[in-house]
Design an enzyme around this catalytic site. Structure first.
Site, PDB file in Angstrom:
ATOM      1  N   ASP A  44     -15.334  20.054 -21.303  1.00  0.00           N
ATOM      2  CA  ASP A  44     -15.386  21.279 -22.106  1.00  0.00           C
ATOM      3  C   ASP A  44     -16.431  21.191 -23.220  1.00  0.00           C
ATOM      4  O   ASP A  44     -17.004  20.125 -23.460  1.00  0.00           O
ATOM      5  CB  ASP A  44     -13.988  21.593 -22.698  1.00  0.00           C
ATOM      6  CG  ASP A  44     -13.315  20.351 -23.280  1.00  0.00           C
ATOM      7  OD1 ASP A  44     -14.014  19.356 -23.545  1.00  0.00           O
ATOM      8  OD2 ASP A  44     -12.089  20.386 -23.484  1.00  0.00           O
TER       9      ASP A  44
ATOM     10  N   HIS B 181      -1.902  20.615 -23.754  1.00  0.00           N
ATOM     11  CA  HIS B 181      -3.119  21.118 -23.089  1.00  0.00           C
ATOM     12  C   HIS B 181      -3.918  19.982 -22.456  1.00  0.00           C
ATOM     13  O   HIS B 181      -3.848  18.828 -22.904  1.00  0.00           O
ATOM     14  CB  HIS B 181      -3.978  21.980 -24.031  1.00  0.00           C
ATOM     15  CG  HIS B 181      -4.769  21.238 -25.063  1.00  0.00           C
ATOM     16  ND1 HIS B 181      -5.177  21.815 -26.241  1.00  0.00           N
ATOM     17  CD2 HIS B 181      -5.235  19.971 -25.119  1.00  0.00           C
ATOM     18  CE1 HIS B 181      -5.873  20.946 -26.952  1.00  0.00           C
ATOM     19  NE2 HIS B 181      -5.920  19.832 -26.298  1.00  0.00           N
TER      20      HIS B 181
ATOM     21  N   GLU C 169      -5.010  25.805 -22.608  1.00  0.00           N
ATOM     22  CA  GLU C 169      -3.874  25.894 -23.525  1.00  0.00           C
ATOM     23  C   GLU C 169      -2.623  26.334 -22.758  1.00  0.00           C
ATOM     24  O   GLU C 169      -2.723  26.801 -21.614  1.00  0.00           O
ATOM     25  CB  GLU C 169      -4.199  26.915 -24.630  1.00  0.00           C
ATOM     26  CG  GLU C 169      -5.428  26.565 -25.472  1.00  0.00           C
ATOM     27  CD  GLU C 169      -5.200  25.423 -26.465  1.00  0.00           C
ATOM     28  OE1 GLU C 169      -4.306  24.584 -26.255  1.00  0.00           O
ATOM     29  OE2 GLU C 169      -5.965  25.359 -27.451  1.00  0.00           O
TER      30      GLU C 169
HETATM   31  P1  PGA Z   1      -7.413  13.763 -29.192  1.00  0.00           P
HETATM   32  O1  PGA Z   1      -7.451  15.118 -28.388  1.00  0.00           O
HETATM   33  O2  PGA Z   1      -7.869  12.687 -28.245  1.00  0.00           O
HETATM   34  O3  PGA Z   1      -8.374  13.948 -30.332  1.00  0.00           O
HETATM   35  O4  PGA Z   1      -6.004  13.554 -29.636  1.00  0.00           O
HETATM   36  C1  PGA Z   1      -6.991  15.158 -27.081  1.00  0.00           C
HETATM   37  C2  PGA Z   1      -6.961  16.582 -26.581  1.00  0.00           C
HETATM   38  O5  PGA Z   1      -6.781  17.510 -27.387  1.00  0.00           O
HETATM   39  O6  PGA Z   1      -7.127  16.764 -25.361  1.00  0.00           O
END
Ligand code: PGA
Length: 261
Positions: A67, A138, A143
């Site tokens: 993404d 997510h 989401e």
């Molecule tokens: P993070 O995010 O590794 O910063 O916890 C993971 C995500 O939101 O997919």
């Protein structure tokens, strides 16, 4: 679904890096799906170490990231292209032309998403996809409520994700409200998937994804229908799981007193 519970985030990072290194050694021109965020940083450090010290060769590896924030160019220090360059690509022998991150500044974002899907297909599909997980379950920027068959597209970020990601920006107002993201359907087409998670803040999402019902309300739970998924989590992220799961191989060998493997 395989679940590996590691004692801490260092062990989680090493275990996940080992899986990726094995796959790269077996297929040097492998197509990797990669993720950003706080969780993979130490895993990427381990892959960098393996490249420098153990001849792990990225010269033929192809990558597609999950993404990118809509509106950020690749040289913005919070863009995911910048993150990947800083945390991995600049430190390994990969050909940058083989690394792909959605263009958050594309003039026609919908066309950008369509072309990304086509490029993945043309490359033969993703051999192994790395995922983190949001506190709301997510995967990528899919989401809760994102359809199981969703494809790469423009998505709205939830308030929770905006708040969670505000730590990387000067203020919460600077966090983009939209992103381009592979869909759940795109992710589920990867031949193999490895999801990593550490920290107690992920425990709810991990328990729901592994032991709860498969539902679009918890996108990571949709992985239950995939044939080749491994969750590599630390004990904090595993703290709400009810069943017992395996420890990583190296840890198991150590607990048997084995010194040779
Ligand atoms: P993070 O995010 O590794 O910063 O916890 C993971 C995500 O939101 O997919």
């Amino acid at each position: 679904m395989k679940v590996i519970v590691c004692k801490d985030s260092d062990e989680m990072s090493r275990a996940a890096a080992q899986i990726f290194a094995q796959r790269i050694r077996k297929k040097p021109n492998i197509v990797l799906g990669l993720a950003t965020g706080g969780t993979p940083v130490k895993m990427y450090k381990e892959l960098i170490r393996m490249c420098k010290e153990e001849n792990l060769d990225f010269s033929k590896v192809i990558t597609y990231n999950l993404d990118e924030y809509l509106g950020l160019s690749g040289d913005h220090d919070q863009s995911y292209r910048y993150f990947m360059n800083e945390n991995l690509f600049n430190h390994i022998n990969i050909n940058k032309a083989n690394t792909h991150v959605l263009n958050g500044k594309a003039k026609d974002p919908a066309a950008e998403c369509k072309a990304y899907e086509e490029a993945i297909k043309k490359a033969g599909g993703i051999d192994i996809q790395l995922l983190g997980i949001g506190g709301n379950g997510h995967i990528a920027f899919n989401e809760p409520g994102s359809p199981k068959n969703s494809r790469t597209r423009i998505v709205d970020l939830t308030e929770k994700t905006i708040q969670d990601n505000a730590r990387f920006f000067a203020s919460v107002n600077d966090v983009p409200k939209q992103a381009l993201s592979m869909g759940n359907g795109t992710i589920l087409e990867a031949k193999e998937i490895v999801l990593i998670a550490d920290k107690a803040s992920k425990a709810d999402a991990i328990a729901k994804s592994i032991e709860g019902p498969a539902t679009e309300q918890v996108p990571a739970s949709l992985l239950q229908s995939h044939k080749n998924v491994t969750f590599v989590v630390d004990k904090d992220a595993a703290s709400k799981l009810k069943k017992k799961y395996e420890a990583p191989k190296a840890a198991k060998a150590a607990s048997k007193g084995c010194c040779c493997c």
